[in-house]
Scaffold this active site. Structure first.
Site, PDB file in Angstrom:
ATOM      1  N   ASP A   1      67.926   9.884  18.703  1.00 44.50           N
ATOM      2  CA  ASP A   1      67.881   9.336  20.058  1.00 44.50           C
ATOM      3  C   ASP A   1      67.694  10.474  21.071  1.00 44.50           C
ATOM      4  OD1 ASP A   1      67.901   7.081  21.661  1.00 44.50           O
ATOM      5  OD2 ASP A   1      70.088   7.041  21.891  1.00 44.50           O
TER       6      ASP A   1
ATOM      7  N   HIS B   1      69.774   2.703  15.680  1.00 47.81           N
ATOM      8  CA  HIS B   1      68.935   2.877  16.870  1.00 47.81           C
ATOM      9  C   HIS B   1      68.187   4.218  16.836  1.00 47.81           C
ATOM     10  CE1 HIS B   1      67.904   2.756  21.193  1.00 47.81           C
ATOM     11  NE2 HIS B   1      68.311   4.008  21.238  1.00 47.81           N
TER      12      HIS B   1
ATOM     13  N   HIS C   1      60.979   4.632  22.843  1.00 45.10           N
ATOM     14  CA  HIS C   1      61.961   3.538  22.853  1.00 45.10           C
ATOM     15  C   HIS C   1      61.304   2.161  22.767  1.00 45.10           C
ATOM     16  CE1 HIS C   1      65.277   6.310  23.502  1.00 45.10           C
ATOM     17  NE2 HIS C   1      66.086   5.284  23.286  1.00 45.10           N
TER      18      HIS C   1
ATOM     19  N   HIS D   1      60.841   1.614  19.186  1.00 44.80           N
ATOM     20  CA  HIS D   1      62.128   1.161  18.633  1.00 44.80           C
ATOM     21  C   HIS D   1      62.281  -0.349  18.813  1.00 44.80           C
ATOM     22  CE1 HIS D   1      66.170  -0.362  19.479  1.00 44.80           C
ATOM     23  NE2 HIS D   1      66.547   0.356  18.431  1.00 44.80           N
TER      24      HIS D   1
HETATM   25 ZN   LIG Z   1      68.115   5.357  22.871  1.00 44.19          ZN
END
Ligand SMILES: [Zn+2]
Length: 368
Positions: free
Chosen positions: A171, A271, A254, A257
């Site tokens: 992340d 995540h 993101h 993601h």
């Molecule tokens: Zn994130």
């Protein structure tokens, strides 16, 4: 456009920090009954310390056991449990914190964020990621205020599985690449303002810290040891990444993601693991040079982050599924539209497959 920099009111990190929670809250005027939204692992690890620290601060509290998903239904359960509370505390991983933050916002109460893992950049932010009860990405909920206090107990972080720590690096790895794209494109950050030099500098420091200390920190965490490298990585994953993403902005990584969550096979992956593959996909989409791609591939392989679709439960790269992921990635409002060129689903599908191919060539053992 105005420049906006957003941050929590207060940040505390270190060995056995939970013992200071009651007095720290008192010092900040966060008095009155507290509701702790606790992941089961956080409750197991910290309940004795909570009893002592809140006794020392003469503060009443109750514990709501987090249901496991940051969904509308769970947020409603927390809101119902918090009717007599004057402050909400989230303790656990990203989803427990996000659910507690969203409930605190609904009740207009101050929020205290106590991450027990360095697995993502959510703890410092004013953003909750809402999922369906089945674990599919639903929406971002922007709350009015950042946490009044973020307290990170490093002793708890090193007790959590090392995989969570790796995911936090995934992340945090995205922070600088997405910030760089947003700053260059003069797009709005997560708080609707232009980025600042401060936010961009923190994002860049986050990246440098990961590369310098990431592997040594992970090695220590695997043995549940707390070293200066681990403290620096906890700060990178939590504070630097959190301030960097919120005040500089998100881009393709993101959104990828979020697209990946459309495939149920990825729901067992964290995540940050999906974001790491999103970074690789973003760099392919942006036409980044090979040296930069290789730096990301090497870092991810060193710290155990996936670099292929197979590494995310999607071996064989089913083309129809890749198209579904790509469609979800470019949904209206997605941060991939912060890229400085028009992005459509066929471009994303090709970038996903090209990133997967690079990953397989770089690391044949990673499967797929
Ligand atoms: Zn994130």
């Amino acid at each position: 456009m105005l420049s906006v920099f957003s941050s929590p009111g207060h940040y505390v990190q270190g060995r056995d920090a939970t013992a200071a929670l009651g007095p720290e809250m008192l010092r900040l005027g966060l008095t009155g009954p507290a509701l702790i939204v606790a992941a089961p692992s956080a409750e197991r690890l910290l309940s004795d310390t909570w009893r002592a620290t809140f006794k020392a601060a003469d503060t009443d509290y109750t514990v709501h056991r987090f249901g496991g998903e940051c969904s509308r239904a769970e947020i409603a359960r927390i809101t119902a449990a918090a009717q007599n509370a004057a402050v909400l505390i989230g303790a656990g991983g990203g989803k427990a914190l996000d659910a507690a933050r969203a409930a605190a916002d609904d009740l207009a109460l101050p929020f205290v964020s106590c991450p027990t893992a360095a697995s993502n950049d959510a703890p410092c932010s004013a953003l909750s990621v809402i999922y369906t009860d089945d674990g599919e990405f639903d929406a971002y909920q922007l709350v009015a205020r950042n946490p009044a206090l973020v307290l990170v107990d490093s002793s708890a972080v090193v007790q959590a599985p090392a995989r969570l720590f790796s995911a936090g690096m995934g992340d945090a790895l995205a922070t600088w690449y997405e910030a760089r794209t947003c700053v260059a494109g003069h797009v709005k950050n997560m708080r609707g303002g232009a980025s600042t030099r401060s936010a961009a500098a923190l994002a860049e420091l986050c990246h440098r810290t990961l590369l310098a200390d990431g592997p040594a920190a992970l090695s220590a965490v695997r043995q549940h040891l707390l070293t200066p490298a681990v403290e620096r990585l906890i700060e990178a994953n939590t504070l630097l990444s959190g301030l960097g993403f919120e005040s500089s902005g998100l881009a393709a990584a993101h959104a990828v993601h979020n697209g990946l969550t459309a495939a149920p096979q990825t729901h067992d992956f964290l995540h940050g693991e999906k974001v790491a593959f999103g970074v690789l996909t973003q760099l392919v989409l942006e036409g980044a040079p090979t040296t930069e791609l290789n730096q990301v591939l090497e870092f991810c392989c060193t710290v155990g982050l996936p670099v292929t679709l197979g590494g995310l439960g999607l071996p064989g790269a089913d083309l129809a599924l890749v198209r579904t992921i790509a469609e979800r990635t470019v949904a209206p409002g997605e941060t991939i539209h912060n890229e400085p060129f028009l992005v459509d689903a066929p471009m994303v599908a090709d970038a996903l497959l090209a990133a997967d191919s690079l990953g397989r060539e770089f690391s044949p053992a990673s499967g797929g």
